[in-house]
Design a protein around this motif. Sequence first.
Motif, mmCIF file in Angstrom:
data_model
loop_
_atom_site.group_PDB
_atom_site.id
_atom_site.type_symbol
_atom_site.label_atom_id
_atom_site.label_comp_id
_atom_site.label_asym_id
_atom_site.label_seq_id
_atom_site.Cartn_x
_atom_site.Cartn_y
_atom_site.Cartn_z
ATOM 1 N N VAL A 146 56.233 -11.533 -24.036
ATOM 2 C CA VAL A 146 55.186 -10.940 -23.198
ATOM 3 C C VAL A 146 55.772 -10.524 -21.848
ATOM 4 C CG1 VAL A 146 53.054 -11.446 -21.927
ATOM 5 C CG2 VAL A 146 53.274 -12.139 -24.320
ATOM 6 N N LEU A 147 56.561 -11.396 -21.232
ATOM 7 C CA LEU A 147 57.141 -11.102 -19.921
ATOM 8 C C LEU A 147 58.121 -9.928 -19.995
ATOM 9 C CD1 LEU A 147 57.651 -14.759 -18.700
ATOM 10 C CD2 LEU A 147 55.994 -13.102 -17.827
ATOM 11 N N ILE A 148 58.923 -9.887 -21.026
ATOM 12 C CA ILE A 148 59.871 -8.778 -21.194
ATOM 13 C C ILE A 148 59.104 -7.469 -21.358
ATOM 14 C CG2 ILE A 148 61.512 -7.768 -22.852
ATOM 15 C CD1 ILE A 148 62.711 -10.622 -23.115
ATOM 16 N N HIS A 149 58.047 -7.505 -22.150
ATOM 17 C CA HIS A 149 57.234 -6.303 -22.331
ATOM 18 C C HIS A 149 56.634 -5.844 -21.000
ATOM 19 C CE1 HIS A 149 54.771 -3.362 -24.374
ATOM 20 N NE2 HIS A 149 53.694 -3.866 -23.807
ATOM 21 N N LYS A 150 56.173 -6.788 -20.187
ATOM 22 C CA LYS A 150 55.615 -6.438 -18.875
ATOM 23 C C LYS A 150 56.675 -5.805 -17.974
ATOM 24 C CE LYS A 150 51.755 -9.664 -18.607
ATOM 25 N NZ LYS A 150 50.697 -8.738 -18.198
ATOM 26 N N LEU A 151 57.880 -6.344 -17.993
ATOM 27 C CA LEU A 151 58.969 -5.757 -17.209
ATOM 28 C C LEU A 151 59.267 -4.340 -17.680
ATOM 29 C CD1 LEU A 151 61.479 -8.748 -16.890
ATOM 30 C CD2 LEU A 151 60.244 -7.627 -15.020
ATOM 31 N N GLN A 152 59.317 -4.152 -18.979
ATOM 32 C CA GLN A 152 59.602 -2.828 -19.519
ATOM 33 C C GLN A 152 58.513 -1.823 -19.137
ATOM 34 O OE1 GLN A 152 60.145 -4.202 -23.597
ATOM 35 N NE2 GLN A 152 62.302 -3.607 -23.512
ATOM 36 N N ARG A 153 57.250 -2.256 -19.223
ATOM 37 C CA ARG A 153 56.151 -1.360 -18.844
ATOM 38 C C ARG A 153 56.218 -1.019 -17.363
ATOM 39 N NH1 ARG A 153 51.111 -4.313 -21.153
ATOM 40 N NH2 ARG A 153 51.259 -4.974 -19.019
ATOM 41 N N TYR A 154 56.534 -2.015 -16.518
ATOM 42 C CA TYR A 154 56.630 -1.774 -15.084
ATOM 43 C C TYR A 154 57.722 -0.754 -14.782
ATOM 44 C CZ TYR A 154 57.457 -2.368 -10.135
ATOM 45 O OH TYR A 154 57.637 -2.122 -8.792
ATOM 46 N N PHE A 155 58.888 -0.960 -15.345
ATOM 47 C CA PHE A 155 60.002 -0.042 -15.096
ATOM 48 C C PHE A 155 59.652 1.366 -15.548
ATOM 49 C CE2 PHE A 155 62.510 -3.449 -13.720
ATOM 50 C CZ PHE A 155 63.731 -2.992 -13.273
ATOM 51 N N SER A 156 58.981 1.471 -16.676
ATOM 52 C CA SER A 156 58.613 2.780 -17.196
ATOM 53 C C SER A 156 57.553 3.455 -16.323
ATOM 54 C CB SER A 156 58.086 2.628 -18.623
ATOM 55 O OG SER A 156 57.676 3.870 -19.131
ATOM 56 N N ALA A 157 56.503 2.715 -15.967
ATOM 57 C CA ALA A 157 55.383 3.296 -15.218
ATOM 58 C C ALA A 157 55.721 3.536 -13.751
ATOM 59 C CB ALA A 157 54.159 2.389 -15.334
ATOM 60 N N GLU A 158 56.368 2.590 -13.120
ATOM 61 C CA GLU A 158 56.581 2.663 -11.673
ATOM 62 C C GLU A 158 57.916 3.298 -11.283
ATOM 63 O OE1 GLU A 158 54.214 1.946 -9.488
ATOM 64 O OE2 GLU A 158 52.875 1.330 -11.125
ATOM 65 N N LEU A 159 58.918 3.125 -12.114
ATOM 66 C CA LEU A 159 60.251 3.612 -11.761
ATOM 67 C C LEU A 159 60.720 4.745 -12.659
ATOM 68 C CD1 LEU A 159 61.903 0.114 -11.196
ATOM 69 C CD2 LEU A 159 60.885 1.611 -9.476
ATOM 70 N N ASP A 160 59.903 5.086 -13.651
ATOM 71 C CA ASP A 160 60.238 6.140 -14.603
ATOM 72 C C ASP A 160 61.620 5.901 -15.217
ATOM 73 O OD1 ASP A 160 59.593 8.406 -16.059
ATOM 74 O OD2 ASP A 160 60.538 9.762 -14.617
ATOM 75 N N ARG A 161 61.866 4.632 -15.581
ATOM 76 C CA ARG A 161 63.145 4.228 -16.163
ATOM 77 C C ARG A 161 62.869 3.418 -17.417
ATOM 78 N NH1 ARG A 161 67.817 4.827 -12.508
ATOM 79 N NH2 ARG A 161 68.788 3.936 -14.339
ATOM 80 N N ASP A 162 63.694 3.610 -18.415
ATOM 81 C CA ASP A 162 63.613 2.786 -19.620
ATOM 82 C C ASP A 162 64.434 1.526 -19.392
ATOM 83 O OD1 ASP A 162 61.973 4.481 -21.085
ATOM 84 O OD2 ASP A 162 63.675 5.624 -21.865
ATOM 85 N N LEU A 163 63.864 0.410 -19.764
ATOM 86 C CA LEU A 163 64.557 -0.871 -19.656
ATOM 87 C C LEU A 163 64.632 -1.441 -21.067
ATOM 88 C CD1 LEU A 163 65.710 -2.882 -17.539
ATOM 89 C CD2 LEU A 163 63.477 -3.980 -17.535
ATOM 90 N N GLY A 164 65.830 -1.536 -21.584
ATOM 91 C CA GLY A 164 66.009 -2.038 -22.945
ATOM 92 C C GLY A 164 65.706 -3.521 -23.042
ATOM 93 N N GLN A 165 65.569 -3.987 -24.259
ATOM 94 C CA GLN A 165 65.269 -5.402 -24.534
ATOM 95 C C GLN A 165 66.325 -6.315 -23.912
ATOM 96 O OE1 GLN A 165 62.560 -6.383 -26.331
ATOM 97 N NE2 GLN A 165 63.035 -8.566 -26.363
#
Length: 84
Positions: A13-32
């Motif tokens: 859950v936490l990893i998914h939240k980090l990935q969503r944040y990076f995508s939405a706020e920083l327009d960056r993909d964050l891999g697993q």
Amino acid sequence: MAKIVFSKQEKEVLIHKLQRYFSAELDRDLGQFEADFLLDFIAGDIGAFFYNRGLQDAQALIVEKMESVADAIYEIEQPTDLSR
């Protein structure tokens, strides 16, 4: 303080939240893999600050409740010939 350890489900859950944040706020993909390392860093190096703040908040609440209990005890005290 013991090391912060998350269950597998919490970590997902936490990893998914980090990935969503990076995508939405920083327009960056964050891999697993990267998100997992970032979470470990946050938990290990930054987590203690949040943990300590939680302890301080809990301690303040306990002090507040104890003062309330002391006031309640004072209110039910019976008068005597002795003064405080």
